[in-house]
Motif scaffolding. Structure first.
Motif, mmCIF file in Angstrom:
data_model
loop_
_atom_site.group_PDB
_atom_site.id
_atom_site.type_symbol
_atom_site.label_atom_id
_atom_site.label_comp_id
_atom_site.label_asym_id
_atom_site.label_seq_id
_atom_site.Cartn_x
_atom_site.Cartn_y
_atom_site.Cartn_z
ATOM 1 N N LEU A 17 0.421 -8.480 -31.962
ATOM 2 C CA LEU A 17 -0.586 -7.818 -33.685
ATOM 3 C C LEU A 17 -0.712 -6.536 -33.326
ATOM 4 C CD1 LEU A 17 -3.921 -9.609 -34.248
ATOM 5 C CD2 LEU A 17 -1.775 -9.586 -35.648
ATOM 6 N N PRO A 18 0.006 -5.467 -34.063
ATOM 7 C CA PRO A 18 0.561 -4.039 -34.057
ATOM 8 C C PRO A 18 -0.724 -3.410 -34.420
ATOM 9 C CG PRO A 18 1.067 -4.681 -35.902
ATOM 10 C CD PRO A 18 0.788 -6.201 -34.833
ATOM 11 N N SER A 19 -1.118 -2.062 -33.913
ATOM 12 C CA SER A 19 -2.377 -1.683 -33.655
ATOM 13 C C SER A 19 -3.047 -1.248 -34.651
ATOM 14 C CB SER A 19 -1.783 0.148 -32.713
ATOM 15 O OG SER A 19 -3.143 0.607 -32.769
ATOM 16 N N ARG A 20 -4.478 -1.699 -35.011
ATOM 17 C CA ARG A 20 -5.305 -1.458 -36.427
ATOM 18 C C ARG A 20 -4.539 -2.185 -37.139
ATOM 19 N NH1 ARG A 20 -4.460 4.954 -37.237
ATOM 20 N NH2 ARG A 20 -4.707 5.586 -35.047
ATOM 21 N N SER A 21 -4.545 -3.207 -36.635
ATOM 22 C CA SER A 21 -4.252 -4.315 -37.540
ATOM 23 C C SER A 21 -6.209 -5.445 -37.920
ATOM 24 C CB SER A 21 -3.190 -5.871 -37.078
ATOM 25 O OG SER A 21 -2.270 -5.449 -36.710
ATOM 26 N N VAL A 22 -5.699 -5.908 -39.024
ATOM 27 C CA VAL A 22 -6.754 -6.358 -39.996
ATOM 28 C C VAL A 22 -6.785 -7.636 -40.189
ATOM 29 C CG1 VAL A 22 -9.593 -6.931 -41.194
ATOM 30 C CG2 VAL A 22 -7.760 -4.066 -40.428
ATOM 31 N N ILE A 23 -7.891 -8.908 -39.436
ATOM 32 C CA ILE A 23 -7.639 -9.850 -39.732
ATOM 33 C C ILE A 23 -9.398 -10.228 -40.299
ATOM 34 C CG2 ILE A 23 -7.653 -12.590 -39.427
ATOM 35 C CD1 ILE A 23 -6.519 -12.026 -36.882
ATOM 36 N N ALA A 24 -8.873 -10.818 -42.440
ATOM 37 C CA ALA A 24 -9.721 -10.587 -42.862
ATOM 38 C C ALA A 24 -11.024 -11.612 -42.410
ATOM 39 C CB ALA A 24 -9.529 -10.623 -43.963
ATOM 40 N N GLY A 63 -19.113 -21.184 -38.095
ATOM 41 C CA GLY A 63 -20.111 -20.704 -39.364
ATOM 42 C C GLY A 63 -20.212 -19.632 -39.884
ATOM 43 N N SER A 64 -19.468 -18.504 -38.867
ATOM 44 C CA SER A 64 -20.280 -16.925 -38.984
ATOM 45 C C SER A 64 -18.906 -16.676 -39.467
ATOM 46 C CB SER A 64 -20.257 -16.572 -37.653
ATOM 47 O OG SER A 64 -21.552 -16.800 -36.989
ATOM 48 N N SER A 65 -18.979 -15.692 -40.621
ATOM 49 C CA SER A 65 -18.302 -14.949 -41.866
ATOM 50 C C SER A 65 -17.354 -14.010 -40.413
ATOM 51 C CB SER A 65 -18.788 -14.538 -43.561
ATOM 52 O OG SER A 65 -17.279 -14.006 -43.394
ATOM 53 N N HIS A 66 -16.698 -13.569 -40.409
ATOM 54 C CA HIS A 66 -16.536 -12.961 -39.271
ATOM 55 C C HIS A 66 -14.990 -11.774 -39.664
ATOM 56 C CE1 HIS A 66 -14.717 -16.172 -37.610
ATOM 57 N NE2 HIS A 66 -13.895 -15.153 -36.839
ATOM 58 N N GLN A 67 -14.656 -10.500 -39.517
ATOM 59 C CA GLN A 67 -13.235 -9.871 -39.445
ATOM 60 C C GLN A 67 -13.040 -9.232 -38.019
ATOM 61 O OE1 GLN A 67 -13.339 -5.774 -40.670
ATOM 62 N NE2 GLN A 67 -13.029 -6.129 -42.504
ATOM 63 N N HIS A 68 -11.641 -9.393 -37.491
ATOM 64 C CA HIS A 68 -10.998 -9.293 -36.621
ATOM 65 C C HIS A 68 -10.205 -8.004 -36.541
ATOM 66 C CE1 HIS A 68 -11.747 -12.764 -34.513
ATOM 67 N NE2 HIS A 68 -10.696 -13.281 -35.402
ATOM 68 N N ARG A 69 -10.884 -6.549 -36.653
ATOM 69 C CA ARG A 69 -9.955 -5.405 -35.723
ATOM 70 C C ARG A 69 -9.106 -5.703 -34.650
ATOM 71 N NH1 ARG A 69 -10.208 -1.459 -39.972
ATOM 72 N NH2 ARG A 69 -12.064 -1.990 -42.085
ATOM 73 N N VAL A 70 -8.235 -5.203 -34.271
ATOM 74 C CA VAL A 70 -7.740 -4.572 -32.999
ATOM 75 C C VAL A 70 -6.591 -3.520 -32.854
ATOM 76 C CG1 VAL A 70 -6.450 -6.248 -33.017
ATOM 77 C CG2 VAL A 70 -4.981 -5.808 -33.616
ATOM 78 N N HIS A 71 -7.231 -2.173 -31.939
ATOM 79 C CA HIS A 71 -6.945 -1.141 -31.426
ATOM 80 C C HIS A 71 -6.036 -0.517 -30.301
ATOM 81 C CE1 HIS A 71 -10.197 -0.943 -33.458
ATOM 82 N NE2 HIS A 71 -10.575 -1.160 -33.608
ATOM 83 N N GLY A 72 -4.776 -0.035 -30.936
ATOM 84 C CA GLY A 72 -3.893 -1.071 -30.006
ATOM 85 C C GLY A 72 -2.756 -1.949 -29.544
ATOM 86 N N PRO A 73 -1.686 -1.962 -29.683
ATOM 87 C CA PRO A 73 -0.495 -2.964 -29.611
ATOM 88 C C PRO A 73 -1.439 -3.754 -28.570
ATOM 89 C CG PRO A 73 0.373 -1.321 -28.900
ATOM 90 C CD PRO A 73 -0.705 -0.624 -28.839
ATOM 91 N N THR A 74 -1.888 -5.393 -29.670
ATOM 92 C CA THR A 74 -2.755 -6.586 -29.156
ATOM 93 C C THR A 74 -2.266 -7.492 -28.869
ATOM 94 O OG1 THR A 74 -4.944 -4.947 -30.025
ATOM 95 C CG2 THR A 74 -4.570 -7.272 -29.282
ATOM 96 N N ARG A 75 -2.078 -8.363 -28.070
ATOM 97 C CA ARG A 75 -2.181 -9.677 -27.843
ATOM 98 C C ARG A 75 -3.931 -10.620 -27.528
ATOM 99 N NH1 ARG A 75 2.208 -12.581 -27.627
ATOM 100 N NH2 ARG A 75 2.134 -14.974 -26.438
ATOM 101 N N LEU A 76 -3.767 -11.515 -29.286
ATOM 102 C CA LEU A 76 -5.255 -11.588 -28.848
ATOM 103 C C LEU A 76 -4.623 -13.728 -29.059
ATOM 104 C CD1 LEU A 76 -7.882 -11.472 -30.345
ATOM 105 C CD2 LEU A 76 -6.841 -11.950 -32.859
ATOM 106 N N HIS A 77 -6.064 -13.475 -28.143
ATOM 107 C CA HIS A 77 -6.090 -15.085 -27.993
ATOM 108 C C HIS A 77 -7.362 -15.739 -27.922
ATOM 109 C CE1 HIS A 77 -2.975 -15.169 -24.703
ATOM 110 N NE2 HIS A 77 -3.239 -13.516 -24.476
ATOM 111 N N GLY A 78 -7.379 -17.019 -29.069
ATOM 112 C CA GLY A 78 -8.464 -17.106 -29.569
ATOM 113 C C GLY A 78 -8.514 -18.434 -29.283
ATOM 114 N N VAL A 79 -9.705 -18.792 -28.576
ATOM 115 C CA VAL A 79 -9.694 -20.708 -28.268
ATOM 116 C C VAL A 79 -10.985 -21.501 -29.212
ATOM 117 C CG1 VAL A 79 -10.992 -21.811 -26.585
ATOM 118 C CG2 VAL A 79 -9.257 -20.101 -25.560
ATOM 119 N N GLY A 80 -10.665 -22.174 -29.585
ATOM 120 C CA GLY A 80 -11.203 -23.143 -30.910
ATOM 121 C C GLY A 80 -12.458 -24.160 -29.725
#
Length: 250
Positions: A17-24, A63-80
């Protein structure tokens, strides 16, 4: 600011993700451990904001409603992870330490090839990953959301003048309340003192600025430290490495 709204159907993912991306704001049926192998990730819920540089991860309960923000060029990993796998039984997110082993497990698990998706090997990998998460210490890097309007106003004033060291007496005066009341509200709503909260706020903004490439000296000034050396000391004490060390390792 870039929005990445279409990425959140699944809790297990890896994204560049590019810097300052937001996942709603969104909700997962699974728990999720989010980790940035590059860049800085913050997670916001109704309870507050949690921030994690590259040696921390953020645990998000199912069940938690949440928003992601990234700062700087970011490689984001999510483990379910399944609902029964909550190692702490907590209803709100938490920042956890990510050891070198846990980092490699997260990266390998989320970047697994299609052929490995349902393999016995991947299941074993997840079992070891869960073990490591269970024994990972929690880290108090968070910004709770104020509820009382007097506290909310005071917090907003400090954030708006981050470079100024406002003591609690002056903050109370300009917020139209008393230092005693603010002290009580910080303890009741934030579970920390004003000075502790202000340090968390400064570190939150400092990690964002560093991720965007701002020099350490400028970050120290913008975030209200008296000198770069005092900023470096607090940063090292909190994160376990220096701001410059973090940048050179990415």
């Amino acid at each position: 600011m870039s929005h990445a709204d279409h990425y959140w159907e699944t809790a297990t993912l890896v994204l560049a993700l590019p810097s300052r991306s937001v996942i709603a704001h969104h909700v997962h049926d699974e728990h999720q451990l989010v980790y940035a192998s590059q860049g800085v990730i913050s997670v916001t819920t109704a309870a507050g904001t949690w921030v994690a540089p590259s040696n921390r991860g953020i645990w998000i309960p199912a069940g938690s409603s949440h928003q992601h923000r990234v700062h700087g060029p970011t490689r984001l990993h999510g483990v379910g992870l399944p609902p029964e796998a909550n190692p702490w039984g907590m209803p709100t997110p938490a920042v956890v330490s990510v050891s070198p082993l846990l980092r490699e497990l997260i990266v390998r698990y989320t970047e697994a090839s299609t052929a490995m998706q349902d393999s016995a090997r991947r299941k074993r990998l997840l079992a070891v990953l869960l073990d490591e998460v269970f024994f990972s210490p929690q880290q108090p890097i968070r910004l709770p959301a104020p509820v009382d309007s007097r506290l909310a106003d005071a917090c907003a004033r400090v954030e708006a003048e981050l470079a100024t060291a406002i003591d609690i007496q002056d903050l109370a005066r300009i917020s139209g309340t008393s230092a005693r009341t603010l002290t009580r509200l910080f303890k009741e709503e934030m579970a920390m003192s004003y000075v502790q909260w202000r340090t968390q706020l400064r570190l939150y903004h400092a990690t964002r600025m560093l991720a965007d490439g701002m020099p350490v000296g400028a970050v120290a000034h913008r975030c209200g430290w008296k000198s770069p050396s005092s900023f470096v000391a607090v940063f090292r004490s909190t994160f376990g490495y220096t701001p410059g060390g973090r940048r050179s390792s990415q």
